[in-house]
Design an enzyme around this catalytic site. Structure first.
Site, PDB file in Angstrom:
ATOM      1  N   SER A 150       0.835  -1.197   0.000  1.00 46.28           N
ATOM      2  CA  SER A 150       0.000   0.000   0.000  1.00 46.28           C
ATOM      3  C   SER A 150       0.876   1.255   0.000  1.00 46.28           C
ATOM      4  CB  SER A 150      -0.960  -0.054   1.189  1.00 46.28           C
ATOM      5  OG  SER A 150      -1.972   0.912   1.074  1.00 46.28           O
ATOM      6  N   ASP A 229     -10.083  -5.677  -3.340  1.00 46.83           N
ATOM      7  CA  ASP A 229      -9.488  -4.583  -2.570  1.00 46.83           C
ATOM      8  C   ASP A 229     -10.355  -3.339  -2.744  1.00 46.83           C
ATOM      9  OD1 ASP A 229      -7.887  -2.431  -1.691  1.00 46.83           O
ATOM     10  OD2 ASP A 229      -6.038  -3.471  -2.270  1.00 46.83           O
ATOM     11  N   HIS A 262      -7.322  -5.993   0.814  1.00 46.66           N
ATOM     12  CA  HIS A 262      -6.140  -5.156   0.997  1.00 46.66           C
ATOM     13  C   HIS A 262      -5.305  -5.541   2.218  1.00 46.66           C
ATOM     14  CE1 HIS A 262      -4.015  -1.470  -0.152  1.00 46.66           C
ATOM     15  NE2 HIS A 262      -3.978  -1.083   1.121  1.00 46.66           N
TER      16      HIS A 262
END
Length: 283
Positions: A150, A229, A262
């Protein structure tokens, strides 16, 4: 350069999981990082892989949740994870948002006051932490890879492109690929770098790759992305990095996985492939 303070040590798969703290000159505050040393480090310096964590995480998150130590021990690979921001800078507003300030340093050097005094994560990582590792630990910084998740995926891609001589390999999990094109990036870059969006592109992986005339990592870049995600449509923009790699002739393996979100269940599922990807270049 003073040796870091060992906070704790734990036996793990024949190696050692350690947590350190040291006084950072670049940050101007104490900084923490974690290290997994495989059993091979008892006899010789080993290659190392830096992991940059995402928003709200610390130096502990990856080591506790990803389950990477077992394979790292087999491969003879050290794992290193720094904290995600300065702690205790006392900047007004630094704890008000989960996606800016504490836990959200975005792996760059802020240029706008008051953030510019302490929020210097790029210089900390490249100019201070790597030499410290070489001095204090049995790791070979000439065989260093970088990856992240991320915000940390953004950091891994941008630092690898901005400092190619420091890293032999790069990969990412659900990275923020084009921060100039998403709300997370606008908030972070506007706060840390100011209103001039021309300065932002120097920290945007897709923009940096689009400026390359040859492949900076000819052995290839690996990215994994979950299709469930929730941040993919608005924040991550892996398709823009994919297009930039195609333009530059940069080999890219971008794997899209149905059903994965995620979080660290996703990361732990695919982290072994990332370690294997880096070992091919670092061994």
């Amino acid at each position: 350069m003073a040796a870091p303070e060992l906070l704790s040590e734990h036996a793990c798969f024949g190696g050692l999981q350690r947590f350190y703290q040291h006084a950072s000159k670049e940050i101007g505050l104490p900084m923490r990082f974690s290290v997994f040393l495989p059993p091979q480090a008892q006899h010789a310096k080993v290659p190392a892989l830096i992991y940059l964590a995402g928003l709200t995480c610390t130096e502990e998150t990856f080591m506790m949740k990803a389950g990477a130590q077992r394979l790292a021990a087999e491969l003879g690979l050290a794992l290193i994870s720094p904290d995600t921001s300065p702690r205790g800078a006392g900047v007004q507003g630094e704890t008000e948002s989960w996606d800016f300030g504490v836990g959200a340093g975005f792996y760059l050097d802020a240029t706008v006051a008051p953030w510019s005094q302490h929020y210097r994560m790029e210089s900390y990582l490249t100019a201070e932490l790597l030499p410290l590792l070489a001095l204090a630990l049995p790791v070979d910084i000439e065989r260093m890879g970088i990856f992240g998740h991320s915000m940390g995926g953004h950091g891994a891609l941008t630092l690898a492109l901005r400092h190619p001589g420091l890293f032999r390999s790069v990969s990412a999990l659900a990275p923020i690929c084009a921060p100039t094109q998403c709300l997370w990036g606008h908030k972070a870059f506007g706060g840390y770098l100011g209103a001039d969006q021309g300065a932002w592109t120097a920290h945007d992986a897709s923009a940096l790759m689009s400026q390359c005339r040859t492949a900076p990592y000819p052995a290839g870049i690996l990215i994994d992305q979950g299709l469930a995600d929730k941040f993919l449509p608005e924040q991550l923009h892996s398709e823009l990095f994919e297009a930039a790699c195609a333009k530059a002739g940069q080999p890219l393996t971008l794997r899209r996985h149905a059903g994965y979100d995620h979080g660290y269940y996703f990361i732990s599922t695919f982290v072994a492939d990332h370690l294997a990807h880096h070992v091919r270049s670092l061994s």
